[in-house]
Every structure is written in structure tokens, then in C-alpha cells.
Motif scaffolding. Sequence first.
Motif, short mmCIF file in Angstrom:
data_model
loop_
_atom_site.label_atom_id
_atom_site.label_comp_id
_atom_site.label_asym_id
_atom_site.label_seq_id
_atom_site.Cartn_x
_atom_site.Cartn_y
_atom_site.Cartn_z
N LYS B 12 14.19 28.35 60.43
CA LYS B 12 15.28 28.43 61.40
C LYS B 12 16.06 27.12 61.39
O LYS B 12 15.48 26.05 61.62
CB LYS B 12 14.74 28.70 62.81
CG LYS B 12 15.83 28.87 63.86
CD LYS B 12 16.63 30.14 63.63
CE LYS B 12 17.80 30.27 64.59
NZ LYS B 12 18.57 31.49 64.33
N ILE B 13 17.32 27.25 61.12
CA ILE B 13 18.17 26.06 61.10
C ILE B 13 19.25 26.22 62.17
O ILE B 13 19.94 27.24 62.21
CB ILE B 13 18.83 25.87 59.72
CG1 ILE B 13 17.75 25.73 58.64
CG2 ILE B 13 19.76 24.66 59.71
CD1 ILE B 13 18.27 25.77 57.21
N TYR B 14 19.37 25.25 63.03
CA TYR B 14 20.44 25.23 64.04
C TYR B 14 21.55 24.32 63.55
O TYR B 14 21.29 23.31 62.90
CB TYR B 14 19.93 24.69 65.38
CG TYR B 14 18.95 25.59 66.08
CD1 TYR B 14 19.36 26.77 66.70
CD2 TYR B 14 17.60 25.25 66.13
CE1 TYR B 14 18.44 27.57 67.33
CE2 TYR B 14 16.68 26.06 66.78
CZ TYR B 14 17.11 27.22 67.38
OH TYR B 14 16.22 28.03 68.03
N ARG B 15 22.76 24.73 63.84
CA ARG B 15 23.90 23.85 63.50
C ARG B 15 24.48 23.32 64.80
O ARG B 15 24.95 24.08 65.63
CB ARG B 15 24.94 24.64 62.71
CG ARG B 15 24.49 24.87 61.30
CD ARG B 15 25.45 25.70 60.47
NE ARG B 15 24.91 25.88 59.11
CZ ARG B 15 23.98 26.79 58.80
NH1 ARG B 15 23.52 27.60 59.73
NH2 ARG B 15 23.53 26.89 57.56
N GLN B 16 24.40 22.01 64.95
CA GLN B 16 24.90 21.40 66.19
C GLN B 16 25.93 20.34 65.82
O GLN B 16 25.58 19.32 65.22
CB GLN B 16 23.75 20.76 66.99
CG GLN B 16 22.79 21.80 67.53
CD GLN B 16 21.55 21.19 68.16
OE1 GLN B 16 21.15 20.09 67.82
NE2 GLN B 16 20.94 21.93 69.07
N ILE B 19 26.05 19.25 62.29
CA ILE B 19 24.81 18.73 61.73
C ILE B 19 23.76 19.85 61.74
O ILE B 19 23.63 20.56 62.73
CB ILE B 19 24.28 17.53 62.56
CG1 ILE B 19 25.33 16.42 62.55
CG2 ILE B 19 22.94 17.03 62.03
CD1 ILE B 19 25.08 15.34 63.57
N GLU B 20 23.05 19.97 60.63
CA GLU B 20 22.02 21.01 60.55
C GLU B 20 20.69 20.44 61.03
O GLU B 20 20.26 19.36 60.61
CB GLU B 20 21.87 21.50 59.11
CG GLU B 20 23.04 22.39 58.68
CD GLU B 20 22.76 23.11 57.37
OE1 GLU B 20 21.79 22.73 56.68
OE2 GLU B 20 23.50 24.05 57.06
N VAL B 22 16.76 21.41 61.26
CA VAL B 22 15.75 22.38 60.83
C VAL B 22 14.65 22.41 61.89
O VAL B 22 13.90 21.46 62.06
CB VAL B 22 15.16 22.00 59.45
CG1 VAL B 22 14.13 23.02 59.01
CG2 VAL B 22 16.27 21.86 58.43
N GLU B 25 10.42 25.48 59.33
CA GLU B 25 10.70 25.55 57.89
C GLU B 25 9.54 26.18 57.14
O GLU B 25 8.40 25.69 57.18
CB GLU B 25 10.96 24.13 57.35
CG GLU B 25 11.43 24.14 55.91
CD GLU B 25 11.75 22.73 55.42
OE1 GLU B 25 11.54 21.76 56.18
OE2 GLU B 25 12.20 22.59 54.27
N THR B 61 16.77 32.06 60.05
CA THR B 61 17.86 31.79 59.12
C THR B 61 17.50 32.34 57.74
O THR B 61 18.33 32.88 57.02
CB THR B 61 18.11 30.26 59.03
OG1 THR B 61 18.25 29.75 60.35
CG2 THR B 61 19.37 29.95 58.24
#
Lengths: 356, 224
Positions: B12-16, B19-20, B22, B25, B61
Amino acid sequence: MTTLMGITFSTLLTITQIGMYFGFMGNATMIIRHTDADVWVASKNIQNFDFANPIPEDRINRVRALDGVESADRIIVWWGFLKLPSGGQEQVQIVGFNPDSGIAAPWAMIEGDAYDVKGGRYMIVDKTSEQRLGKLKLGQVWELTGKKFKLVGISEGIKTFTTAPLVFMSYNQSKAFFPANTATYVVAKIKDKGRLGEVVETLRATMKDNDVYTKGEFVYKTVMYWTVQTGMGMGFFLTAILGLTVGGVIVGQTIYANTMEHIQEFGTLKAIGAKNSDLYKIIFTQAGISAVIGFAAGSIIILLLKDLIEKVGVTLYLSFWLFVPMFFIILLTCLLSAYFSIRKVKMLDPVMVFRG
Amino acid sequence: MDIALETKDVTKIYRQGGIEVVAVEGVSLSLEAGMVLLIMGPSGSGKTTLLSMMGCILQPTSGTVRVDKGVVSGLSIDLLPDIRKKYFGFVFQSFNLFPSLTATENIEVILRLKGWKKADMRETAVGLLDAVGLKQRAGFYPRDLSGGEKQRVAFARAMAGDPAIILADEPTANLDSKTGNSVLELLKDMAETFGKAVAIVSHDPRAEALAHRVVFLEDGRLRQ
């Protein structure tokens, strides 16, 4: 509680405005609607019932001569001044009718009979005029624009839009107040109602310097005049819409605040498997219940206030067929006002429940 | 044993703000019926994210999540509530009971969502409260229950409708040690007596003693 107060206020304001509007329009068209005539012939470019110009009174012969016309009568609607016992004067609206046919005669008699105006200077005055004229009693003699008339009858609840006291008298007597050999309206009854359109078209073709209307058309014309040309209708509807808007905003605010207060619970429901539609149902139910209770409260209050409002001379038209559409309008307003709450729970991420 | 839930290379990768981040993983694990899986790890290690993906609340993701042998990762988000409703019971750190409903009604909410008939709901709800030792508190509102009792109601609610998998997020975090112990016993009971597949996210070292399998997450990665 705030929601209910908002809806109650909204219901009160909206129904009062629309009830008053219908009340005024009912008054404006009351005599047309109660006159037993299918066709109205008036002066060219007439705008409404109260402000008509004279037409030659022999126009009645053209109407009578037409095949399909059962009977025709003349009516005079004009203005006069009634001398008050105190010495002042009151402007009144005179309606001159044929007492033999009873066409355009007062219909809600509480004392005397409409036929009693025949044969002399006799008049019938509506009881609602007592506010301006003082107590009415049969046998009283009043001076109307310099001529003495005896009160022989009292009707009740007959009004016009102008709110001027209505004075009914025989057509022959009313001529004394009007230009010679003229009348205000010629009205006719049709033998075969199915041929109404055909008769009206023929009259229009043969009486090009007059306006010819069916009863329905004349009612519509009068209503449109007061509603559109005077801007009065817009005033009433703007206030009604304002009432709905204010109510809608209050309901929307409180439902949204309530949703935010319970956002954790909505999140939990989502996490455990509730669909968005399940949550919408909760919010809509809340809005719907508020609408029903608020509308009921507002309706009860307005029904209780009706007599009080009418005592000050305002006609409030309240009927089942006003309340039914108003309920759905209020309900729709409440459901629409839940939009922001719906959007909030739609966007709600159930992951929030794992964040303490 | 039957595998109730399985993750394979879940990331699962969040984009904030461009910026990614993780969060999880390449995590692969399985959860069988009758088993208690304990997921441990420091704060911010991705435990809750992993639990959310296991519970079909979050979509990974990449990687796959299988529930009852069916792949659920990649399904439309509109289908996930039905999966959660059918297969999962959730226990939350803050109990998340509905404050305006009694203990019985809190359980009935789940049964109603699952389409149960009204006539059957009351009996089942009271039966579940009996199973967690709270039959006498059936008519109590959450405000009138102790922390331990609230969590027991939450367990009863998680069991409502007989889901195959129970996911518990820090179930002892808001409880004293004695109550925490009994809650952990209850979770073990759910697995061993009722055959549920139980996954717990917890910092509580006492939970290790009852778990059949313990995994550690660190920086989103599994450390066996």
C-alpha cells in the motif's frame, strides 16, 4: 428541535403567503366565478374585473341575437361614495344587476333577499364592510353619491380584490352613477355548453371593438393582471420561496451538524458493511421525519391562527389541496437540504474507525 | 485447515503532496479457520493499514487479497461492503458501539444490515450477549457499561451473523489488565470454540501467549 422549529417556521411562512395569495385571487375573481354566466363581453383591452370601461348597453342585443345564446344580461361595476354617519365618506364598489334573472346578484344572503333591490333605491351591502361602515341594519338609509338608498339586505363574505365595500343594487338604479346608455359587462348563458368555444369565437368576430371571454378566461385574465402586472404575485412567491429557503438552510445546517456529531458511527457502519445507500436512508429518514413533524406543527398553528388573521381583513385560502402539494414541497426541501450530509457520508473513509 | 484469508505481496502506497509513502510492502500471510494471528509492530509500522486491507476496507496498491479463496483486491469499491458484511466481524480499539442503542440493538444493527428478519434478530442478539456473559446487560446502553463490558458487546456484535473472520484492532488498549486478559481469552475462544479465523493487531505482549502465529511488521515489511 432546531430542525423542527425551522420547518415549522418555513411551513407557516410559506402556507401563509400562498394562502394569502390564493385568498386575494379568490376575492379578485369571486363575482366572476359566482355569476351564472358562460360568456363575458367587456370593453376593449380590459385588464381585470374591477377596472372596466363603459360599453354601449345595446351590445346586449347583438349577444342575444346570436344563435346558441340562451339569455343575456347587463351588469354595471362602478364606483361611488357612501356618506358615513360620522360625516366622512367611504369609496364603495357598486354592482348593478338584474334582480329578475339574479345574474351577478349577491349569493350569500344572511338578511333579506337579492330580489328585494327591485323597484327602487334599495341596496344590499356585505357584512365584511362593517369594519368601515359600522354596524349594518336593515332599513338604514345611506347616501350614495348624493342619492339616498335603503339597506334591504346583507350578504356575507362577498369581497373584491380592492377591498372596497360592495354595494349591490338593481341595474336600473346603478345606471344613475354611470354614463348614459352604457353598461360595464354583458354576460350570457349558452344553450349548449359544448358549443361555448364556437359561440365565443362568433362573438369575437362580430364584436371586434369589445373583449369577449369565457368565464375561465376572464378569471385567468384577472388573476394574471393582479399577479404579473402589479408584481404582487412575485412579491408573494418571493416571500414564500424565502420561507422555504430559510427553512431549508436551517434543516440542512442541523442535519449536517447532526451527521458530523455522529460521523464516527457512520464510519463504523461503513466499516462493518453498510453501503452508502444504507447511510443515505438514515439521513433521508431523519429529514423526512423532521419534515412530517415540522409540517404538521406549522399546519396546526396556521389553522389555529386563520380566524385571527381573517379578523383583520385578510382572506386566507386554506384547503386540503393547498396542504397536499405544500407538504411535498416542504418534504422535498428537507430532502434536498440533506445534500451536504449525504455528500459527507459518501466521501467518508471507513478506515477512520481504525484511527481511534 | 481451510484458509479463510490470504494476502500475497500486498503493498500500500499513499501519495501525500506528491511524495509517495510506502505504508505496507510485499506482505504475504494467510489466516486459517480456528487460528489466532497476532500482528505486532511499533507505531507507524503499517499494522492498521494491513488490517484495513485484510478487512477489505482499503484496497492494496498492488498484490492480492483472497477471502474464502476469491480474489477481492481489485474489485469495485461498491462491492466491498457486501464482502465485509458477509465474511468479517470487526472489533475496534474504542469499541465503536452506537451510544443511542442498547447492547441488544447494537448487535441487531449488524443483523439488520445482513438482511435478517426482525423476528429472529432479538433472540440471536440476546444469545450472543449470553455467549460473552452479558445477558443481564442486554437492555443497557453503552454509557451504562464498563470498558470491558463494552468490548464484550463489541465481540458479540462482531460474531453477529456468523462471519468466518474476526479482525480486532488493539482490542485491549483501553482496558485494564484483568479485563484485557478476559478479552484476549474471549478472542482465543472465538477461534478455538467457534472456529473463527481471528487476526489481532496489538502492542499487548500478553496476546503473544494465546496467538497461534505471531508476525512482526517493521516499516511496512514483515519480519517473521
